[in-house]
Design a protein around this motif. Structure first.
Motif, PDB file in Angstrom:
ATOM      1  N   VAL A 126       4.715   4.858   2.878  1.00 23.84           N
ATOM      2  CA  VAL A 126       5.571   4.276   3.910  1.00 23.84           C
ATOM      3  C   VAL A 126       6.857   3.851   3.214  1.00 23.84           C
ATOM      4  N   ILE A 127       7.964   4.495   3.563  1.00 26.90           N
ATOM      5  CA  ILE A 127       9.221   4.262   2.860  1.00 26.90           C
ATOM      6  C   ILE A 127       9.990   3.147   3.575  1.00 26.90           C
ATOM      7  N   PHE A 128      10.235   2.073   2.874  1.00 25.30           N
ATOM      8  CA  PHE A 128      10.967   0.949   3.477  1.00 25.30           C
ATOM      9  C   PHE A 128      12.054   0.481   2.531  1.00 25.30           C
ATOM     10  N   GLU A 129      13.008  -0.249   3.070  1.00 29.60           N
ATOM     11  CA  GLU A 129      14.129  -0.746   2.284  1.00 29.60           C
ATOM     12  C   GLU A 129      13.778  -2.106   1.706  1.00 29.60           C
ATOM     13  N   GLY A 130      14.157  -2.340   0.461  1.00 29.48           N
ATOM     14  CA  GLY A 130      13.891  -3.626  -0.153  1.00 29.48           C
ATOM     15  C   GLY A 130      12.503  -3.694  -0.753  1.00 29.48           C
ATOM     16  N   ASP A 131      12.000  -4.927  -0.964  1.00 23.92           N
ATOM     17  CA  ASP A 131      10.703  -5.092  -1.600  1.00 23.92           C
ATOM     18  C   ASP A 131       9.593  -5.188  -0.564  1.00 23.92           C
ATOM     19  N   LYS A 132       8.378  -4.981  -1.027  1.00 26.55           N
ATOM     20  CA  LYS A 132       7.209  -4.940  -0.148  1.00 26.55           C
ATOM     21  C   LYS A 132       6.991  -6.262   0.586  1.00 26.55           C
ATOM     22  N   LYS A 133       7.153  -7.373  -0.122  1.00 25.15           N
ATOM     23  CA  LYS A 133       6.917  -8.685   0.482  1.00 25.15           C
ATOM     24  C   LYS A 133       7.853  -8.925   1.660  1.00 25.15           C
ATOM     25  N   THR A 134       9.133  -8.582   1.469  1.00 19.89           N
ATOM     26  CA  THR A 134      10.116  -8.770   2.543  1.00 19.89           C
ATOM     27  C   THR A 134       9.815  -7.840   3.715  1.00 19.89           C
ATOM     28  N   PHE A 135       9.400  -6.608   3.406  1.00 19.42           N
ATOM     29  CA  PHE A 135       9.064  -5.633   4.452  1.00 19.42           C
ATOM     30  C   PHE A 135       7.918  -6.134   5.315  1.00 19.42           C
ATOM     31  N   LEU A 136       6.848  -6.620   4.680  1.00 15.08           N
ATOM     32  CA  LEU A 136       5.697  -7.123   5.442  1.00 15.08           C
ATOM     33  C   LEU A 136       6.040  -8.388   6.214  1.00 15.08           C
ATOM     34  N   ALA A 137       6.868  -9.254   5.615  1.00 14.56           N
ATOM     35  CA  ALA A 137       7.248 -10.501   6.284  1.00 14.56           C
ATOM     36  C   ALA A 137       8.067 -10.247   7.541  1.00 14.56           C
ATOM     37  N   SER A 138       8.774  -9.126   7.552  1.00 11.00           N
ATOM     38  CA  SER A 138       9.605  -8.803   8.722  1.00 11.00           C
ATOM     39  C   SER A 138       8.822  -8.068   9.804  1.00 11.00           C
ATOM     40  N   GLY A 139       7.496  -7.912   9.607  1.00  8.13           N
ATOM     41  CA  GLY A 139       6.658  -7.262  10.611  1.00  8.13           C
ATOM     42  C   GLY A 139       6.350  -5.814  10.332  1.00  8.13           C
ATOM     43  N   GLY A 140       6.792  -5.310   9.166  1.00  7.11           N
ATOM     44  CA  GLY A 140       6.502  -3.929   8.814  1.00  7.11           C
ATOM     45  C   GLY A 140       5.030  -3.717   8.525  1.00  7.11           C
TER      46      GLY A 140
ATOM     47  N   HIS B 107       1.151  12.668 -11.991  1.00  3.94           N
ATOM     48  CA  HIS B 107       2.238  13.114 -11.125  1.00  3.94           C
ATOM     49  C   HIS B 107       2.501  12.084 -10.026  1.00  3.94           C
ATOM     50  N   PHE B 108       1.429  11.597  -9.425  1.00  5.22           N
ATOM     51  CA  PHE B 108       1.603  10.560  -8.406  1.00  5.22           C
ATOM     52  C   PHE B 108       2.269   9.315  -9.001  1.00  5.22           C
ATOM     53  N   ARG B 109       1.892   8.952 -10.233  1.00  6.44           N
ATOM     54  CA  ARG B 109       2.498   7.775 -10.866  1.00  6.44           C
ATOM     55  C   ARG B 109       3.999   7.976 -11.061  1.00  6.44           C
ATOM     56  N   ASN B 110       4.395   9.205 -11.341  1.00 12.62           N
ATOM     57  CA  ASN B 110       5.820   9.475 -11.545  1.00 12.62           C
ATOM     58  C   ASN B 110       6.625   9.324 -10.260  1.00 12.62           C
ATOM     59  N   ILE B 111       5.963   9.412  -9.103  1.00 15.39           N
ATOM     60  CA  ILE B 111       6.667   9.168  -7.840  1.00 15.39           C
ATOM     61  C   ILE B 111       7.186   7.735  -7.800  1.00 15.39           C
ATOM     62  N   GLY B 112       6.432   6.827  -8.388  1.00 18.83           N
ATOM     63  CA  GLY B 112       6.915   5.454  -8.530  1.00 18.83           C
ATOM     64  C   GLY B 112       6.827   4.620  -7.276  1.00 18.83           C
ATOM     65  N   LEU B 113       6.048   5.044  -6.308  1.00 20.47           N
ATOM     66  CA  LEU B 113       5.869   4.297  -5.064  1.00 20.47           C
ATOM     67  C   LEU B 113       4.391   4.015  -4.849  1.00 20.47           C
ATOM     68  N   ALA B 114       4.087   2.913  -4.182  1.00 22.79           N
ATOM     69  CA  ALA B 114       2.695   2.568  -3.885  1.00 22.79           C
ATOM     70  C   ALA B 114       2.237   3.303  -2.630  1.00 22.79           C
ATOM     71  N   ALA B 115       1.102   3.977  -2.744  1.00 24.24           N
ATOM     72  CA  ALA B 115       0.556   4.696  -1.588  1.00 24.24           C
ATOM     73  C   ALA B 115      -0.171   3.737  -0.655  1.00 24.24           C
ATOM     74  N   SER B 116       0.002   3.916   0.647  1.00 26.59           N
ATOM     75  CA  SER B 116      -0.698   3.078   1.621  1.00 26.59           C
ATOM     76  C   SER B 116      -2.064   3.652   1.970  1.00 26.59           C
ATOM     77  N   LYS B 117      -2.273   4.924   1.640  1.00 29.06           N
ATOM     78  CA  LYS B 117      -3.556   5.555   1.931  1.00 29.06           C
ATOM     79  C   LYS B 117      -3.794   6.682   0.939  1.00 29.06           C
TER      80      LYS B 117
END
Length: 405
Positions: free
Chosen positions: A377-391, A350-360
């Protein structure tokens, strides 16, 4: 009055540090978190406050006698050696609840019988064959808790009586409602304290909503209880407890939206009744809406917290469980960008069907089911860009993921 003593607060696995923080905030001393419990010390006022104010405690125990026993005979003899007139009289009733983690004492019911015999025989030896306190399974005057770990035996007074998760506000429920203590613990673990919007998009009977509103308004969960076991104790200080019960100076206005929705009109009606009985209906908005029908226009702010308990396919199911969890992930990603979502679930697929990576991921039991609480943690765009922007995917000072034992 000011004498301090040891106490133990029981809770669910995964909530020990949350409960420890609650007790710290109340002024408890010598706080030590263990497995499904937190030990601490304080005076009579602290015992009353722990029962009345702690949102994540199931019961508060006051240990009064500790010893070691290697077999049933030694257990009986040492239990009988205690002066039971300190806590019981022949006019009172008592009950015994036993928890044993021991190869020597593998059957808790047998332990209960031996402790009961020791208590009854202590009174018979002193007052006569027919002079003894009565045994009552429900609503006894004195509730004795027996905890055995190996050969270490601890006898405690249960100061709470009925489990503290039974707040008293629930007038109706849907099938398989989440426990109130577990609901409050999940909300507190999320970091939410009533300072940002709160949404439960699959609210069922409204337990998360009730607990969130009580947290936001800083209303003590014990306000609805009709009775605590300590009120029957010989040293009960009614004036002191009245002062605690009637002190609403810490309560505050709720200044953020708290929103609940569910696909079932019946569930929404039940949630409304529970919120009204809890006195917090004015703080919560309810509507009938399936998870797939949320739109950005219905999201109250750019950031907030979602906490929800979707069906597991056990006691509650949906015609298309895979589709339900896929809808959850799609709604989170496309509608609740900028939010943190906390979901308690049972099955990995069921968690896999959510299709998002859990942070915890945090192991928890929901009833008898070994579940997991996951943060997204719901963010716009891809994970790499989110972290690079300080997320950040984790809060400051977050510990590592808690894994199942």
């Amino acid at each position: 009055m000011n004498d301090t003593f040891e106490m133990v607060a029981k809770t669910f696995q995964g909530l020990e540090d949350v409960l420890a923080e609650e007790l710290r905030g109340l002024g408890a001393a010598d706080i030590r978190a263990g497995r499904r419990m937190v030990a601490f010390s304080g005076d009579l006022e602290m015992l009353y406050r722990a029962n009345f104010c702690c949102r994540t405690a199931l019961r508060i125990l006051k240990p009064f006698y500790k010893f070691t026993a290697c077999d049933a005979d030694e257990l009986y003899d040492k239990a009988k050696a205690f002066d039971w007139s300190k806590i019981l009289s022949i006019s009172k009733t008592f009950s015994i609840d036993t928890v044993a983690y021991s190869d020597e004492f593998s059957h808790s019911r047998f332990v209960t019988y031996r402790i009961k015999d020791a208590i009854v025989d202590w009174f018979k030896d002193r007052y006569g064959e027919d002079k003894r306190p009565g045994v009552r399974l429900q609503d006894a005057d004195v509730m004795v808790n027996v905890h055995i770990a190996g050969t270490d035996v601890t006898l405690s007074l249960d100061s709470s009586g009925e489990s503290l998760h039974k707040r008293g506000y629930r007038v109706a429920q849907t099938e398989a409602p989440i426990n109130e203590v577990l609901a409050a613990g999940i909300i507190l673990r999320s970091g939410w304290r009533g300072d940002t919007p709160f949404v439960d998009p699959m609210c069922g009977s409204g337990t998360f909503l009730c607990e969130a509103a009580l947290i936001a308004a800083n209303i003590a969960p014990g306000i609805f209880r009709k009775h605590f076991a300590f009120e029957s104790w010989p040293d009960f200080d009614g004036d002191l407890f009245d002062k605690i019960y009637n002190d609403d100076s810490a309560e505050r206005e709720v200044t953020v939206p708290i929103i609940g929705a569910d696909i079932s009109p019946k569930a929404i009606d039940i949630a409304a009744a529970n919120l009204k009985n809890a006195g917090v209906a004015r703080h919560v908005s309810l509507n009938v809406r399936p998870i797939a029908r949320w739109t950005e226009d219905e999201v109250p702010a750019e950031t907030g917290v979602i906490v929800t308990n979707p069906p597991y396919g056990e006691r509650i199911s949906a015609p298309d469980m895979e589709g339900l969890y896929t809808s959850i992930g799609s709604t989170l990603k496309h509608v609740f960008r900028g939010w943190h979502a906390w979901i308690i679930g049972y099955r990995d697929e069921h968690f896999r069907n959510i299709g998002l990576a859990a942070s915890k991921k945090i192991a928890m039991f929901n009833g008898s089911l070994e579940c997991e609480l996951r943060e997204y943690v719901i963010f716009e765009g891809d994970k790499k860009t989110f972290l690079a922007s300080g997320g950040k995917l984790k809060h400051d000072n977050d510990d590592t993921t808690t894994r199942k034992d």
